[in-house]
Scaffold this motif. Structure first.
Motif, PDB file in Angstrom:
ATOM      1  N   TRP A  63      -3.418   3.132   9.195  1.00 21.37           N
ATOM      2  CA  TRP A  63      -4.292   2.753   8.074  1.00 21.37           C
ATOM      3  C   TRP A  63      -5.459   1.923   8.615  1.00 21.37           C
ATOM      4  CZ3 TRP A  63      -2.692   5.780   4.413  1.00 21.37           C
ATOM      5  CH2 TRP A  63      -1.340   6.133   4.361  1.00 21.37           C
ATOM      6  N   PRO A  64      -6.397   2.566   9.290  1.00 13.29           N
ATOM      7  CA  PRO A  64      -7.462   1.827   9.998  1.00 13.29           C
ATOM      8  C   PRO A  64      -8.464   1.133   9.085  1.00 13.29           C
ATOM      9  CG  PRO A  64      -7.867   4.198  10.100  1.00 13.29           C
ATOM     10  CD  PRO A  64      -6.506   4.022   9.490  1.00 13.29           C
ATOM     11  N   TRP A  65      -8.397   1.381   7.790  1.00 12.39           N
ATOM     12  CA  TRP A  65      -9.306   0.710   6.841  1.00 12.39           C
ATOM     13  C   TRP A  65      -8.654  -0.524   6.211  1.00 12.39           C
ATOM     14  CZ3 TRP A  65      -8.372   5.969   6.926  1.00 12.39           C
ATOM     15  CH2 TRP A  65      -7.273   6.425   6.189  1.00 12.39           C
ATOM     16  N   GLN A  66      -7.400  -0.809   6.563  1.00  8.64           N
ATOM     17  CA  GLN A  66      -6.709  -1.972   6.007  1.00  8.64           C
ATOM     18  C   GLN A  66      -7.263  -3.269   6.603  1.00  8.64           C
ATOM     19  OE1 GLN A  66      -3.784  -2.082   3.761  1.00  8.64           O
ATOM     20  NE2 GLN A  66      -4.379  -4.247   3.709  1.00  8.64           N
ATOM     21  N   VAL A  67      -7.487  -4.249   5.738  1.00  7.76           N
ATOM     22  CA  VAL A  67      -8.039  -5.543   6.145  1.00  7.76           C
ATOM     23  C   VAL A  67      -7.104  -6.662   5.702  1.00  7.76           C
ATOM     24  CG1 VAL A  67     -10.015  -7.132   5.933  1.00  7.76           C
ATOM     25  CG2 VAL A  67     -10.376  -4.645   5.858  1.00  7.76           C
ATOM     26  N   SER A  68      -6.974  -7.684   6.521  1.00  8.52           N
ATOM     27  CA  SER A  68      -6.293  -8.915   6.127  1.00  8.52           C
ATOM     28  C   SER A  68      -7.348  -9.965   5.816  1.00  8.52           C
ATOM     29  CB  SER A  68      -5.375  -9.414   7.249  1.00  8.52           C
ATOM     30  OG  SER A  68      -4.887 -10.718   6.954  1.00  8.52           O
ATOM     31  N   HIS A 178      -0.275  12.581  -1.735  1.00  9.43           N
ATOM     32  CA  HIS A 178       0.103  11.751  -0.582  1.00  9.43           C
ATOM     33  C   HIS A 178      -0.463  10.329  -0.707  1.00  9.43           C
ATOM     34  CE1 HIS A 178       1.609  15.412   1.112  1.00  9.43           C
ATOM     35  NE2 HIS A 178       0.423  15.952   1.236  1.00  9.43           N
ATOM     36  N   CYS A 179      -0.191   9.690  -1.834  1.00  8.16           N
ATOM     37  CA  CYS A 179      -0.710   8.341  -2.079  1.00  8.16           C
ATOM     38  C   CYS A 179       0.190   7.280  -1.445  1.00  8.16           C
ATOM     39  CB  CYS A 179      -0.815   8.079  -3.571  1.00  8.16           C
ATOM     40  SG  CYS A 179      -2.000   9.156  -4.420  1.00  8.16           S
ATOM     41  N   HIS A 180      -0.430   6.260  -0.876  1.00 12.92           N
ATOM     42  CA  HIS A 180       0.299   5.165  -0.230  1.00 12.92           C
ATOM     43  C   HIS A 180      -0.366   3.836  -0.555  1.00 12.92           C
ATOM     44  CE1 HIS A 180       2.074   8.409   2.122  1.00 12.92           C
ATOM     45  NE2 HIS A 180       2.977   7.553   2.549  1.00 12.92           N
ATOM     46  N   VAL A 181       0.467   2.823  -0.724  1.00  9.74           N
ATOM     47  CA  VAL A 181      -0.024   1.453  -0.826  1.00  9.74           C
ATOM     48  C   VAL A 181       0.402   0.733   0.448  1.00  9.74           C
ATOM     49  CG1 VAL A 181       2.041   0.707  -2.111  1.00  9.74           C
ATOM     50  CG2 VAL A 181      -0.033  -0.685  -2.193  1.00  9.74           C
ATOM     51  N   THR A 182      -0.462  -0.115   0.952  1.00 12.42           N
ATOM     52  CA  THR A 182      -0.208  -0.803   2.220  1.00 12.42           C
ATOM     53  C   THR A 182      -0.532  -2.287   2.093  1.00 12.42           C
ATOM     54  OG1 THR A 182      -2.432  -0.118   2.924  1.00 12.42           O
ATOM     55  CG2 THR A 182      -0.575   1.200   3.710  1.00 12.42           C
ATOM     56  N   GLY A 183       0.151  -3.099   2.891  1.00 11.65           N
ATOM     57  CA  GLY A 183      -0.154  -4.525   2.863  1.00 11.65           C
ATOM     58  C   GLY A 183       0.885  -5.373   3.570  1.00 11.65           C
ATOM     59  N   GLN A 198       3.103  -3.081   6.142  1.00  9.68           N
ATOM     60  CA  GLN A 198       4.057  -2.176   5.500  1.00  9.68           C
ATOM     61  C   GLN A 198       3.320  -1.058   4.767  1.00  9.68           C
ATOM     62  OE1 GLN A 198       7.745  -2.858   5.583  1.00  9.68           O
ATOM     63  NE2 GLN A 198       6.742  -3.874   7.307  1.00  9.68           N
ATOM     64  N   GLU A 199       3.983   0.077   4.636  1.00 12.20           N
ATOM     65  CA  GLU A 199       3.434   1.209   3.889  1.00 12.20           C
ATOM     66  C   GLU A 199       4.490   1.726   2.922  1.00 12.20           C
ATOM     67  OE1 GLU A 199       4.632   4.934   6.793  1.00 12.20           O
ATOM     68  OE2 GLU A 199       2.557   4.224   6.802  1.00 12.20           O
ATOM     69  N   GLY A 239       0.795 -10.855  -2.280  1.00 13.29           N
ATOM     70  CA  GLY A 239       0.272 -10.796  -0.918  1.00 13.29           C
ATOM     71  C   GLY A 239      -0.362  -9.462  -0.596  1.00 13.29           C
ATOM     72  N   ASP A 240      -0.080  -8.454  -1.441  1.00 12.84           N
ATOM     73  CA  ASP A 240      -0.696  -7.135  -1.262  1.00 12.84           C
ATOM     74  C   ASP A 240      -1.999  -7.013  -2.053  1.00 12.84           C
ATOM     75  OD1 ASP A 240       1.350  -6.090   0.401  1.00 12.84           O
ATOM     76  OD2 ASP A 240       2.609  -5.767  -1.357  1.00 12.84           O
ATOM     77  N   SER A 241      -2.263  -7.988  -2.922  1.00 14.92           N
ATOM     78  CA  SER A 241      -3.453  -7.958  -3.777  1.00 14.92           C
ATOM     79  C   SER A 241      -4.720  -7.619  -3.008  1.00 14.92           C
ATOM     80  CB  SER A 241      -3.660  -9.316  -4.450  1.00 14.92           C
ATOM     81  OG  SER A 241      -2.746  -9.510  -5.490  1.00 14.92           O
ATOM     82  N   GLY A 242      -5.568  -6.815  -3.630  1.00 20.55           N
ATOM     83  CA  GLY A 242      -6.862  -6.480  -3.029  1.00 20.55           C
ATOM     84  C   GLY A 242      -6.810  -5.348  -2.040  1.00 20.55           C
TER      85      GLY A 242
END
Length: 358
Positions: A63-68, A178-183, A198-199, A239-242
């Motif tokens: 998930w290369p677009w995921q940001v912390s 193929h929807c996924h939530v990540t965080g 996590q995914e 903690g997954d918000s946003g």
């Protein structure tokens, strides 16, 4: 290679040209491809159907677009975000409450290319926030969307890329799969946060279903998306918000950020799926604030130039509005879901070229 450097002038020119080609190849390897399409992963990943709540570790680069998004003073992860261009991130407005000063951009930093919150890889980058823009009509769970402009260009590569943005329109479930939530949120309600990204594979749920009395009723509007399972067990959490709800456009390999993690009642409860801000509904707003031309993409994605000159020209064309904040505390019953290649020194390049051409 038997190159004779004692050849005539034409041979020298040919040798120099060939060396230039090889040099350019190594520069691309060092700095990443100059044109990287949105929503495409560099790694081959078999994604999971497991949970963020008690879930599965994501593969590096999945998930290369995921940001912390982290509070600088505590160096702690607080919310997620999504890379949507080389200058802009997408997140939730409720991550930046005015009550404790977190609506001030100077309190935040964005970390990209990250899987383990405690380990920064060679491709991990950190950016300060240059502009923090919350939706002007944000109120509680309504219009829960924000965009952030970073202070320096984001270089794209294998581990850092942008997700595509859906064309501004009404959200249509049948277009996506193929929807996924990540965080990096809690592993269970009132539990401990995770250190590893996590995914979770989730199912899109129709508005009519989610608005049933024993689900969320009228609290869910047509500007929101429900995703999860009727029986619960799989969901985002605090903690997954946003962070992104990433779905593939049917018939393509591209991932689009169709939703922003917003709210839910508890985590992974029966008939209480995760609720996300619909990005397609706010496409015009995102376009207006960032200058990203989503409406011209035809849901086919756009390509981002991975060069400073391109980024500078983009910045010159964009007029960044004055950051505003309309933070409102949430009701107690609702839970917020709060590759570049390695750098190759010039000397090493010269040595490689010398050995290659001699």
């Amino acid at each position: 290679m038997n190159t004779d450097f004692r050849a005539g002038f034409s041979g020298v020119i040919s040798g120099l040209f060939f060396s230039a080609v090889i040099l350019s190849h190594f520069i691309i390897l060092a700095n990443g491809d100059s044109q990287i399409a949105c929503g495409q992963r560099a790694v081959s990943v078999k994604t999971s159907q497991s949970r963020i709540v008690g879930g599965r570790d994501a593969v590096e680069g999945a998930w290369p677009w995921q940001v912390s998004l982290q509070v600088i003073s505590k160096q702690a992860h607080v919310c997620g975000a999504t890379v949507i261009s080389q200058w802009w991130l997408l997140s939730a407005a409720h991550c930046f409450p005015s009550t404790n000063g977190l609506n001030n951009k100077s309190h935040w930093r964005a970390v990209m290319g990250l899987r383990d919150l405690s380990i920064y890889s060679e491709w991990t980058i950190t950016r300060k926030i240059d502009a923090l823009i919350l939706h002007e009509k944000y109120n509680n769970i309504q219009n829960d969307i924000a965009v952030l402009k970073v202070d320096r260009v984001i270089g794209f590569g294998d581990y850092i890329r942008a997700a595509c943005l859906p064309k501004p329109d009404k959200f249509h479930i049948e277009k996506w799969n193929h929807c996924h939530v990540t965080g990096w949120g809690l592993m269970e309600q009132n539990g401990a946060p995770t250190r590893i990204l996590q995914e979770a594979g989730v199912k899109l749920i129709s508005l009519e279903t989610c608005q049933q009395v024993n689900w969320y009723g009228s609290s869910v509007t047509d500007k929101m998306i429900c995703a999860g399972f009727a029986g619960g067990g799989i969901d985002a959490c605090q903690g997954d918000s946003g962070g992104p709800l990433s779905c593939q456009l049917k018939g393509t390999e591209r991932f689009y950020v169709v939703g922003v993690v917003s709210w839910g009642q508890g985590c992974a409860q029966r008939f209480k799926p995760g609720v996300y801000t619909s990005t397609s509904i706010y496409g015009d707003w995102i376009e207006q604030k960032t200058g990203i031309l989503i409406s011209q993409s035809e849901d086919a994605g756009v390509e981002f130039d991975n060069g400073d000159s391109g980024a500078e020209s983009l910045e010159e064309k964009q007029s960044v509005p004055t950051p505003v904040s309309y933070g409102v505390e949430q009701p107690i019953s609702l839970v917020r879901r709060n590759s570049p290649g390695r750098s190759i020194p010039l000397l090493n390049l010269i040595i490689v070229l010398y050995h290659f051409c001699s």
